[in-house]
Design a protein around this motif. Structure first.
Motif, mmCIF file in Angstrom:
data_model
loop_
_atom_site.group_PDB
_atom_site.id
_atom_site.type_symbol
_atom_site.label_atom_id
_atom_site.label_comp_id
_atom_site.label_asym_id
_atom_site.label_seq_id
_atom_site.Cartn_x
_atom_site.Cartn_y
_atom_site.Cartn_z
ATOM 1 N N ASP A 53 -15.403 32.216 -6.309
ATOM 2 C CA ASP A 53 -14.227 31.683 -5.385
ATOM 3 C C ASP A 53 -13.512 31.075 -5.106
ATOM 4 O OD1 ASP A 53 -17.062 33.472 -3.812
ATOM 5 O OD2 ASP A 53 -18.508 31.619 -4.622
ATOM 6 N N VAL A 54 -13.255 30.333 -5.928
ATOM 7 C CA VAL A 54 -11.902 30.201 -6.209
ATOM 8 C C VAL A 54 -11.595 29.565 -7.966
ATOM 9 C CG1 VAL A 54 -13.498 27.802 -5.368
ATOM 10 C CG2 VAL A 54 -10.551 28.082 -5.291
ATOM 11 N N LEU A 55 -10.078 29.744 -7.471
ATOM 12 C CA LEU A 55 -9.914 29.648 -9.357
ATOM 13 C C LEU A 55 -9.923 28.553 -9.464
ATOM 14 C CD1 LEU A 55 -9.623 31.079 -11.837
ATOM 15 C CD2 LEU A 55 -6.824 30.824 -11.314
ATOM 16 N N ILE A 56 -10.264 27.467 -10.605
ATOM 17 C CA ILE A 56 -10.340 25.620 -10.723
ATOM 18 C C ILE A 56 -9.358 25.849 -11.976
ATOM 19 C CG2 ILE A 56 -11.539 24.366 -10.597
ATOM 20 C CD1 ILE A 56 -12.530 24.622 -8.768
ATOM 21 N N THR A 57 -8.831 24.748 -11.965
ATOM 22 C CA THR A 57 -7.561 24.386 -12.764
ATOM 23 C C THR A 57 -7.407 22.853 -13.058
ATOM 24 O OG1 THR A 57 -5.805 24.339 -11.163
ATOM 25 C CG2 THR A 57 -5.850 26.554 -12.531
ATOM 26 N N ALA A 58 -7.028 21.805 -13.985
ATOM 27 C CA ALA A 58 -6.907 20.631 -13.535
ATOM 28 C C ALA A 58 -5.774 20.550 -14.700
ATOM 29 C CB ALA A 58 -7.990 19.979 -14.131
ATOM 30 N N GLY A 59 -4.810 18.783 -13.989
ATOM 31 C CA GLY A 59 -4.030 18.384 -14.939
ATOM 32 C C GLY A 59 -3.759 16.983 -14.686
ATOM 33 N N GLY A 60 -3.260 16.756 -15.333
ATOM 34 C CA GLY A 60 -2.369 15.647 -15.719
ATOM 35 C C GLY A 60 -2.967 15.216 -17.118
ATOM 36 N N ILE A 61 -4.270 13.528 -17.052
ATOM 37 C CA ILE A 61 -3.796 12.466 -18.316
ATOM 38 C C ILE A 61 -5.028 12.744 -18.871
ATOM 39 C CG2 ILE A 61 -4.141 10.572 -19.901
ATOM 40 C CD1 ILE A 61 -1.177 11.140 -18.876
ATOM 41 N N ILE A 62 -6.193 13.632 -19.119
ATOM 42 C CA ILE A 62 -6.906 14.307 -20.097
ATOM 43 C C ILE A 62 -7.214 14.744 -20.788
ATOM 44 C CG2 ILE A 62 -9.327 16.066 -19.281
ATOM 45 C CD1 ILE A 62 -7.889 16.350 -16.217
ATOM 46 N N PRO A 63 -7.699 13.672 -21.905
ATOM 47 C CA PRO A 63 -8.074 14.097 -23.128
ATOM 48 C C PRO A 63 -8.848 15.374 -23.761
ATOM 49 C CG PRO A 63 -9.022 12.136 -22.620
ATOM 50 C CD PRO A 63 -8.262 12.583 -21.180
ATOM 51 N N PRO A 64 -8.041 15.998 -24.499
ATOM 52 C CA PRO A 64 -8.856 16.957 -25.048
ATOM 53 C C PRO A 64 -10.382 17.100 -25.187
ATOM 54 C CG PRO A 64 -6.804 16.385 -26.941
ATOM 55 C CD PRO A 64 -7.433 15.107 -26.309
ATOM 56 N N ASP A 65 -10.554 16.124 -26.048
ATOM 57 C CA ASP A 65 -11.870 16.042 -25.730
ATOM 58 C C ASP A 65 -13.142 16.070 -24.294
ATOM 59 O OD1 ASP A 65 -12.786 16.179 -28.520
ATOM 60 O OD2 ASP A 65 -13.461 14.679 -28.665
ATOM 61 N N ASP A 66 -12.363 16.051 -23.379
ATOM 62 C CA ASP A 66 -12.884 15.596 -22.194
ATOM 63 C C ASP A 66 -12.612 17.053 -20.971
ATOM 64 O OD1 ASP A 66 -14.253 13.480 -21.975
ATOM 65 O OD2 ASP A 66 -12.287 12.184 -20.741
ATOM 66 N N ALA A 67 -11.172 17.783 -21.860
ATOM 67 C CA ALA A 67 -10.907 18.922 -21.040
ATOM 68 C C ALA A 67 -11.813 19.669 -21.271
ATOM 69 C CB ALA A 67 -9.655 19.525 -22.128
ATOM 70 N N LYS A 68 -12.517 19.725 -22.527
ATOM 71 C CA LYS A 68 -13.095 21.301 -22.993
ATOM 72 C C LYS A 68 -14.660 21.259 -22.232
ATOM 73 C CE LYS A 68 -15.585 22.962 -26.985
ATOM 74 N NZ LYS A 68 -16.070 22.471 -28.491
ATOM 75 N N LYS A 69 -14.877 19.696 -21.931
ATOM 76 C CA LYS A 69 -15.937 19.430 -21.236
ATOM 77 C C LYS A 69 -15.904 19.906 -20.198
ATOM 78 C CE LYS A 69 -18.028 15.371 -23.906
ATOM 79 N NZ LYS A 69 -17.395 14.061 -24.004
ATOM 80 N N LEU A 70 -14.604 19.297 -19.447
ATOM 81 C CA LEU A 70 -14.755 20.255 -17.632
ATOM 82 C C LEU A 70 -14.841 21.718 -17.531
ATOM 83 C CD1 LEU A 70 -12.127 16.952 -17.090
ATOM 84 C CD2 LEU A 70 -13.991 17.490 -16.099
ATOM 85 N N GLU A 71 -14.043 22.347 -19.011
ATOM 86 C CA GLU A 71 -14.396 23.476 -18.664
ATOM 87 C C GLU A 71 -15.495 23.713 -19.343
ATOM 88 O OE1 GLU A 71 -11.130 24.363 -21.424
ATOM 89 O OE2 GLU A 71 -9.469 23.861 -20.637
ATOM 90 N N GLU A 72 -16.263 23.423 -19.755
ATOM 91 C CA GLU A 72 -17.530 23.772 -19.718
ATOM 92 C C GLU A 72 -18.335 23.589 -18.399
ATOM 93 O OE1 GLU A 72 -19.030 21.628 -23.022
ATOM 94 O OE2 GLU A 72 -18.240 22.997 -24.571
ATOM 95 N N LEU A 73 -18.131 22.402 -17.391
ATOM 96 C CA LEU A 73 -18.428 22.896 -16.362
ATOM 97 C C LEU A 73 -17.729 23.529 -15.171
ATOM 98 C CD1 LEU A 73 -18.215 18.952 -16.370
ATOM 99 C CD2 LEU A 73 -20.869 20.114 -16.770
ATOM 100 N N GLY A 74 -16.748 24.299 -15.840
ATOM 101 C CA GLY A 74 -16.160 25.392 -15.068
ATOM 102 C C GLY A 74 -15.155 24.988 -13.947
#
Length: 142
Positions: free
Chosen positions: A91-112
């Motif tokens: 329904d809505v495309l989600i993006t994020a940016g900023g200071i996010i470590p690679p391991d956390d980025a992977k987890k956030l992508e797994e969450l949606g």
């Protein structure tokens, strides 16, 4: 391809993070690329962000965060969206940016989160990601 001027993008700054230069740069660049952009300003709660997504009927939510609270605030935003019957990346495309470590980025992508963009990400890459993925949204798939 979906006409960019029909794509509404909300750039949001959750939490106590007061640094908004990057968010403003992204907002201006996306506007210059032809998207309709709404910027929430700093220090927004997850609830305010989700309400803005609904009120503004946006297609893309870009979350900019530098505070280190990304693993608390972004999952809460995703959960609140789902509670309001908005499926991330459907329904809505989600993006994020900023200071996010690679391991956390992977987890956030797994969450949606559809994609996490780090510092120095080329604007062209962000624009291309939106162009390629906004077509999958329900309102543009007809």
């Amino acid at each position: 391809m979906v006409e960019r001027s029909k794509v509404r993008v909300l750039i949001a700054k959750p939490g106590l993070d007061g640094h908004d230069r990057g968010a403003k740069v992204i907002a201006r660049a996306l506007r210059d690329a032809g998207f309709e952009v709404i910027y929430t300003g700093i220090r927004q709660t997850p609830e305010q962000i989700v309400e803005s997504v609904i009120q503004e009927d946006v297609d893309v939510l870009g979350i900019s965060i530098l505070s280190g609270a990304h693993m608390v605030l972004i999952p809460k935003i995703l959960r609140l969206l789902e509670e309001r019957d908005l499926k991330p990346n459907e329904d809505v495309l989600i993006t994020a940016g900023g200071i996010i470590p690679p391991d956390d980025a992977k987890k956030l992508e797994e969450l949606g989160v559809g994609r996490v963009f780090g510092p120095g990400s080329p604007i062209s890459e962000i624009v291309e990601f939106i162009d390629e993925n906004v077509r999958r949204l329900k309102k543009f798939s007809d």
